[in-house]
Design a protein around this motif. Structure first.
Motif, PDB file in Angstrom:
ATOM      1  N   ASN A  66      17.811  26.441 101.028  1.00 43.97           N
ATOM      2  CA  ASN A  66      17.524  25.962  99.675  1.00 43.97           C
ATOM      3  C   ASN A  66      17.794  24.468  99.575  1.00 43.97           C
ATOM      4  OD1 ASN A  66      18.788  25.131  96.966  1.00 43.97           O
ATOM      5  ND2 ASN A  66      17.667  26.959  96.367  1.00 43.97           N
ATOM      6  N   ILE A  67      18.969  24.047 100.012  1.00 44.55           N
ATOM      7  CA  ILE A  67      19.360  22.632  99.914  1.00 44.55           C
ATOM      8  C   ILE A  67      18.500  21.759 100.823  1.00 44.55           C
ATOM      9  CG2 ILE A  67      21.231  21.009 100.408  1.00 44.55           C
ATOM     10  CD1 ILE A  67      23.150  23.269  99.425  1.00 44.55           C
ATOM     11  N   MET A  68      18.185  22.256 102.025  1.00 42.99           N
ATOM     12  CA  MET A  68      17.344  21.489 102.948  1.00 42.99           C
ATOM     13  C   MET A  68      15.950  21.275 102.390  1.00 42.99           C
ATOM     14  SD  MET A  68      18.433  23.142 106.616  1.00 42.99           S
ATOM     15  CE  MET A  68      17.147  22.265 107.515  1.00 42.99           C
ATOM     16  N   VAL A  69      15.374  22.327 101.806  1.00 41.35           N
ATOM     17  CA  VAL A  69      14.023  22.226 101.232  1.00 41.35           C
ATOM     18  C   VAL A  69      14.031  21.290 100.023  1.00 41.35           C
ATOM     19  CG1 VAL A  69      12.170  23.480 100.081  1.00 41.35           C
ATOM     20  CG2 VAL A  69      13.273  24.463 102.093  1.00 41.35           C
ATOM     21  N   ALA A  70      15.050  21.428  99.168  1.00 38.84           N
ATOM     22  CA  ALA A  70      15.149  20.560  97.993  1.00 38.84           C
ATOM     23  C   ALA A  70      15.264  19.094  98.416  1.00 38.84           C
ATOM     24  CB  ALA A  70      16.350  20.966  97.142  1.00 38.84           C
ATOM     25  N   ALA A  71      16.070  18.832  99.446  1.00 38.22           N
ATOM     26  CA  ALA A  71      16.224  17.458  99.947  1.00 38.22           C
ATOM     27  C   ALA A  71      14.908  16.930 100.494  1.00 38.22           C
ATOM     28  CB  ALA A  71      17.300  17.419 101.011  1.00 38.22           C
ATOM     29  N   LEU A  72      14.180  17.788 101.199  1.00 39.51           N
ATOM     30  CA  LEU A  72      12.895  17.388 101.775  1.00 39.51           C
ATOM     31  C   LEU A  72      11.875  17.084 100.675  1.00 39.51           C
ATOM     32  CD1 LEU A  72      11.232  16.948 104.302  1.00 39.51           C
ATOM     33  CD2 LEU A  72      10.768  19.408 104.376  1.00 39.51           C
ATOM     34  N   MET A  73      11.839  17.916  99.630  1.00 40.21           N
ATOM     35  CA  MET A  73      10.921  17.683  98.513  1.00 40.21           C
ATOM     36  C   MET A  73      11.283  16.378  97.778  1.00 40.21           C
ATOM     37  SD  MET A  73       8.688  20.091  98.570  1.00 40.21           S
ATOM     38  CE  MET A  73       8.865  20.144 100.359  1.00 40.21           C
ATOM     39  N   LYS A  74      12.582  16.140  97.636  1.00 40.74           N
ATOM     40  CA  LYS A  74      13.047  14.901  97.007  1.00 40.74           C
ATOM     41  C   LYS A  74      12.607  13.697  97.840  1.00 40.74           C
ATOM     42  CE  LYS A  74      15.740  12.906  93.824  1.00 40.74           C
ATOM     43  NZ  LYS A  74      15.502  13.015  92.378  1.00 40.74           N
ATOM     44  N   GLN A  75      12.750  13.802  99.145  1.00 35.82           N
ATOM     45  CA  GLN A  75      12.359  12.731 100.054  1.00 35.82           C
ATOM     46  C   GLN A  75      10.863  12.462  99.986  1.00 35.82           C
ATOM     47  OE1 GLN A  75      13.462  13.528 104.117  1.00 35.82           O
ATOM     48  NE2 GLN A  75      12.501  11.686 104.903  1.00 35.82           N
ATOM     49  N   MET A  76      10.084  13.520  99.781  1.00 33.75           N
ATOM     50  CA  MET A  76       8.629  13.375  99.737  1.00 33.75           C
ATOM     51  C   MET A  76       8.134  12.980  98.347  1.00 33.75           C
ATOM     52  SD  MET A  76       7.440  16.391 102.354  1.00 33.75           S
ATOM     53  CE  MET A  76       5.917  15.582 102.826  1.00 33.75           C
ATOM     54  N   LYS A  77       9.079  12.786  97.421  1.00 24.61           N
ATOM     55  CA  LYS A  77       8.793  12.248  96.088  1.00 24.61           C
ATOM     56  C   LYS A  77       7.753  13.063  95.319  1.00 24.61           C
ATOM     57  CE  LYS A  77      10.102   7.562  97.447  1.00 24.61           C
ATOM     58  NZ  LYS A  77       9.687   6.145  97.568  1.00 24.61           N
ATOM     59  N   VAL A  78       7.982  14.367  95.250  1.00 27.00           N
ATOM     60  CA  VAL A  78       7.082  15.202  94.447  1.00 27.00           C
ATOM     61  C   VAL A  78       7.226  14.834  92.966  1.00 27.00           C
ATOM     62  CG1 VAL A  78       7.138  17.091  96.104  1.00 27.00           C
ATOM     63  CG2 VAL A  78       8.803  17.053  94.246  1.00 27.00           C
ATOM     64  N   LYS A  79       6.200  15.092  92.185  1.00 30.91           N
ATOM     65  CA  LYS A  79       6.181  14.661  90.785  1.00 30.91           C
ATOM     66  C   LYS A  79       7.338  15.240  89.968  1.00 30.91           C
ATOM     67  CE  LYS A  79       1.150  14.147  90.635  1.00 30.91           C
ATOM     68  NZ  LYS A  79      -0.114  14.689  90.064  1.00 30.91           N
ATOM     69  N   ARG A  80       7.578  16.530  90.132  1.00 30.29           N
ATOM     70  CA  ARG A  80       8.657  17.190  89.395  1.00 30.29           C
ATOM     71  C   ARG A  80       9.242  18.280  90.274  1.00 30.29           C
ATOM     72  NH1 ARG A  80       8.034  20.473  83.621  1.00 30.29           N
ATOM     73  NH2 ARG A  80      10.246  21.013  83.357  1.00 30.29           N
ATOM     74  N   LEU A  81      10.556  18.257  90.429  1.00 33.06           N
ATOM     75  CA  LEU A  81      11.233  19.187  91.327  1.00 33.06           C
ATOM     76  C   LEU A  81      12.256  20.026  90.565  1.00 33.06           C
ATOM     77  CD1 LEU A  81      11.933  20.252  94.155  1.00 33.06           C
ATOM     78  CD2 LEU A  81      13.439  18.262  94.446  1.00 33.06           C
ATOM     79  N   ILE A  82      12.137  21.338  90.714  1.00 33.39           N
ATOM     80  CA  ILE A  82      13.072  22.285  90.098  1.00 33.39           C
ATOM     81  C   ILE A  82      13.621  23.165  91.214  1.00 33.39           C
ATOM     82  CG2 ILE A  82      13.336  24.186  88.457  1.00 33.39           C
ATOM     83  CD1 ILE A  82      10.882  23.017  86.974  1.00 33.39           C
ATOM     84  N   SER A  83      14.943  23.304  91.272  1.00 34.89           N
ATOM     85  CA  SER A  83      15.533  24.099  92.339  1.00 34.89           C
ATOM     86  C   SER A  83      16.435  25.191  91.792  1.00 34.89           C
ATOM     87  CB  SER A  83      16.331  23.214  93.298  1.00 34.89           C
ATOM     88  OG  SER A  83      16.824  23.978  94.381  1.00 34.89           O
ATOM     89  N   ARG A  84      16.514  26.272  92.520  1.00 37.95           N
ATOM     90  CA  ARG A  84      17.381  27.386  92.169  1.00 37.95           C
ATOM     91  C   ARG A  84      18.799  27.128  92.691  1.00 37.95           C
ATOM     92  NH1 ARG A  84      16.506  33.648  94.224  1.00 37.95           N
ATOM     93  NH2 ARG A  84      18.324  34.535  93.181  1.00 37.95           N
ATOM     94  N   ALA A  85      19.798  27.596  91.950  1.00 40.61           N
ATOM     95  CA  ALA A  85      21.182  27.560  92.402  1.00 40.61           C
ATOM     96  C   ALA A  85      21.819  28.903  92.074  1.00 40.61           C
ATOM     97  CB  ALA A  85      21.954  26.431  91.726  1.00 40.61           C
TER      98      ALA A  85
END
Length: 235
Positions: free
Chosen positions: A79-98
């Motif tokens: 979860n954290i790795m994917v969220a970090a990768l999406m953040k790095q790729m600068k997606v328009k809007r990112l929502i993550s589960r915790a």
């Protein structure tokens, strides 16, 4: 709207199906082929790939996507790795589960401030919130009526509820307003704090960037939010 949902467990598959039923384009992603097969007929596309692999993720249409939802639950590391990768790729809007407070803290430290807690927030509620652009939060009373929080647009600044005539034009009630202030946690993470200002009346003055809480039919709320969006695009 175009969504990519990564992680097709109970929550991810549920929110994918709800968003697709609302007429959105939804791409579901999971490393498990069985989960992909189970949902492929219910959403726009379903893809099996390892979303922690930067090279594999390049095959996803991230630039054309409005929202990426990381719905991975069991594997917190993934979860954290994917969220970090999406953040790095600068997606328009990112929502993550915790799934626990520590995971939430890690995600917030990474700069992700839209976090889902499926244990207390249903897929239905998040689908409703995501389907109407401009909503801060929402509570669906039934399939037709909702209570939603949305930011007060500049066009309403220093005008009274009576002056705006929202009830007459849109058949929507403003229940209350909330003042937004910024606070900092012990870990130095900036967060917004909201303070309810009391029951809204006809002479209540609205201020831009504060929050107003609305009650009405979903179609009327959507119509009002579309007006907000048009005004914002014109400015």
């Amino acid at each position: 709207m175009k969504y990519i949902v990564i992680g097709l467990g109970v929550f991810g598959s549920s929110i994918s199906e709800k968003l697709a039923e609302m007429g959105n384009e939804v791409i579901g992603v999971d490393i498990s082929m069985s989960k992909v097969d189970a949902i492929k007929e219910k959403i726009t596309h379903a893809i099996s790939l390892d979303a922690t692999d930067p090279e594999a993720v390049k095959n996803l249409p991230l630039k054309d996507c409005d929202v990426v939802i990381v719905g991975i639950g069991e594997d917190k590391g993934a979860n954290i790795m994917v969220a970090a990768l999406m953040k790095q790729m600068k997606v328009k809007r990112l929502i993550s589960r915790a799934v626990d407070p520590l995971q939430r803290t890690v995600l917030e430290t990474m700069g992700i401030d839209e976090i889902i807690h499926p244990e207390s927030e249903t897929a239905d509620r998040w689908a409703q919130r995501l389907n109407m652009e401009g909503i801060v939060d929402s509570f669906e009373l039934d399939s037709n009526y909702s209570i939603v929080e949305t930011r007060i647009p500049e066009a309403y600044h220093e005008k009274t509820i009576k002056e705006l005539g929202i009830k007459e034009e849109f058949d929507i009630l403003i229940l209350t307003t909330m003042k937004v202030s910024n606070t900092r946690s012990e870990m130095g993470i900036d967060k917004e704090k909201m303070k309810v200002k009391g029951i809204a009346k006809a002479d209540t003055v609205l201020h831009k960037d504060e929050i107003m809480v609305l009650y009405g039919h979903n179609k009327d709320i959507r119509r009002l939010l579309e007006e907000h969006k048009k005004f914002k695009e014109q400015v």
